[in-house]
Design an enzyme around this catalytic site. Structure first.
Site, PDB file in Angstrom:
ATOM      1  CD  GLU A   1      69.804  17.169  44.050  1.00 22.08           C
ATOM      2  OE1 GLU A   1      69.292  17.734  45.030  1.00 22.08           O
ATOM      3  OE2 GLU A   1      69.959  17.740  42.956  1.00 22.08           O
TER       4      GLU A   1
ATOM      5  CB  ALA B   1      62.420  19.145  40.726  1.00 24.81           C
TER       6      ALA B   1
ATOM      7  CG  ASN C   1      65.363  24.505  50.164  1.00 20.48           C
ATOM      8  OD1 ASN C   1      66.356  25.198  50.183  1.00 20.48           O
ATOM      9  ND2 ASN C   1      64.152  25.017  50.215  1.00 20.48           N
TER      10      ASN C   1
ATOM     11  NE  ARG D   1      55.528  18.616  72.743  1.00 19.74           N
ATOM     12  CZ  ARG D   1      54.594  19.538  72.526  1.00 19.74           C
ATOM     13  NH1 ARG D   1      54.187  19.774  71.276  1.00 19.74           N
ATOM     14  NH2 ARG D   1      54.072  20.217  73.521  1.00 19.74           N
TER      15      ARG D   1
ATOM     16  CG  ASP E   1      69.568  22.640  43.323  1.00 22.54           C
ATOM     17  OD1 ASP E   1      69.972  21.768  42.526  1.00 22.54           O
ATOM     18  OD2 ASP E   1      68.494  22.540  43.959  1.00 22.54           O
TER      19      ASP E   1
ATOM     20  N   GLY F   1      65.084  23.270  41.317  1.00 20.09           N
ATOM     21  CA  GLY F   1      66.395  23.891  41.189  1.00 20.09           C
ATOM     22  C   GLY F   1      66.265  25.402  41.179  1.00 20.09           C
TER      23      GLY F   1
END
Length: 398
Positions: A142, A153, A232, A240, A287, A323
């Site tokens: 990640e 984070a 998130n 729109r 997470d 997390g």
């Protein structure tokens, strides 16, 4: 990171059920839940899972009033039990794995946060040893190939555009254990990196992204198949400018991760995801960071300091959510008692779908003869009472 330490720690504290018959519970089978079901385990495998009582005279463990569901699979997890998968020793990594097993997660992918690519390559090679011993299911990167606009984070100074050569360096370092890479696919090199990952059988996940709707559609067409913690670290849905959320929810090729801890998502957002994507395209994740299954305090997430107060993790500087401290048994219970989802749908999201994404569903995470004996026992209120992994009781029902 020695294999000997992995093996010794992995075996500690487990009691193998060489022959066990669990009966009387509601059992969630692939075709639905059955009352008064029976699950038979021989060694590491399930040998029978069916409606009806055990054969007369057979020694059984009576679980009347309980549920038996497949073990949980966590695609996205940074640590637990006070241990970090990004920075911990081999023993600390295994302590984190053990903590999550005690909460029902029988299959777990170790997620790394943004760092220097040379460090991430070395770390992936170390974690590969634990994967090869069978204690982890793979490695997830990640970062660092994410948007500074949606960094969450992650250390902005270490972020990089997704250069395919650097992406290839990381997956090569993992020696076949890389399972997923989260990318902001709108950045230069993003689409080429998605294609590279797809060609190498690694999941390309769209996350920490500032992409438009159209850019997200383009990334899915290039081969991206997962939304990293949907809602998130991405632009909110607009009428729109619908952004990535609509594109990820509407495409049948995409599985959406959801963090069901009551902090990351409003219940209405979770309901929207289930309504639009359907239970077959949702994966519950944690997470989780070091404090999961542990205690409040100050922790490190990569180079960043995190304050955990009342179970909520936030960066010391800036206050961004960092997390979670979630475990999947809590996510299951919340889904059943707060979100009021059908148990079969929860099992799909917490066990079946992530196992399929990892290419492991032929071996794990459904209660069928011939599969690994990975299962979780829950009481009538969905509190965890037992965990079995490969025929070993991690938490033995009392």
């Amino acid at each position: 990171m020695a294999a000997r330490a992995v093996l010794a720690h992995s075996a500690a504290g487990a009691a193998r059920a060489d022959s066990t018959i669990l009966t009387g519970a509601r059992v969630v089978l692939p075709n639905g839940a059955v009352e008064n079901g029976t699950v038979t385990v021989e060694g590491t495998k399930i040998t029978a899972a069916e409606a009806g009582p055990a054969p007369a005279g057979a020694p059984v463990r009576d679980l009347t009033g309980h549920w038996i569901v497949p073990g949980f699979v966590d695609l996205h997890n940074h640590g637990g039990g006070g241990a970090s998968f990004t920075g911990g020793t081999a023993d600390e990594v295994l302590q984190g794995v053990r903590t999550h097993r005690e909460h029902g997660t029988t299959t777990l992918v170790a997620s790394l946060v943004t760092a220097d690519t040379d460090f991430l390559a070395r770390r992936a090679a170390e974690l590969a040893e634990i994967v090869q011993q069978g204690d982890l299911a793979g490695v997830h990167f990640e970062g660092p190939f994410i948007s500074p606009c949606r960094k969450g984070a992650h250390s902005e100074e270490l972020l990089r555009d997704p250069d395919p050569a650097e992406v290839r360096k990381l997956i090569d370092a993992a020696r076949g254990t890389a399972k997923m890479v989260t990318l902001a696919t709108e950045l230069p090199g993003g689409l080429d990196s998605v294609r590279l990952l797809a060609d190498h059988g690694v999941i390309a996940a769209i996350g920490h992204t500032d992409a438009t709707y159209e850019q997200t559609v383009e990334a899915i067409d290039a081969g991206a198949t997962v939304a990293t913690h949907l809602f998130n670290a991405m632009p909110p849905l607009g009428h729109r400018a619908p952004g990535p959320i609509v594109a990820l929810l509407e495409d049948e090729r995409v599985t959406v991760e959801l963090i069901n801890d009551g902090t990351h998502l409003h219940p209405a957002a979770l309901e929207l995801a289930f309504h639009r994507a359907g239970a077959g395209r949702v994966a519950f994740i944690t997470d989780a960071m070091d404090a999961a299954g542990f205690r409040d305090g100050i922790y490190q997430l990569g180079p960043l300091a995190v304050d955990v107060t009342d179970g909520v993790a936030r960066l010391v500087e800036g206050g961004s959510i960092a997390g979670s401290t979630l475990t999947l048994d809590t996510a299951f219970r919340r889904a059943a008692t707060v979100d009021l989802l059908p148990v079969e749908d929860i099992v799909q999201a917490i066990s079946v779908n992530p196992a399929k994404l990892l290419g492991l569903y032929d071996r794990i995470e459904s209660l069928e003869p011939g599969k690994d004996a990975d299962l979780v026992v829950l009481d009538a209120e969905f509190a965890l009472k037992g965990v079995m992994r490969r025929g070993e009781w991690i938490v033995e029902p009392k």
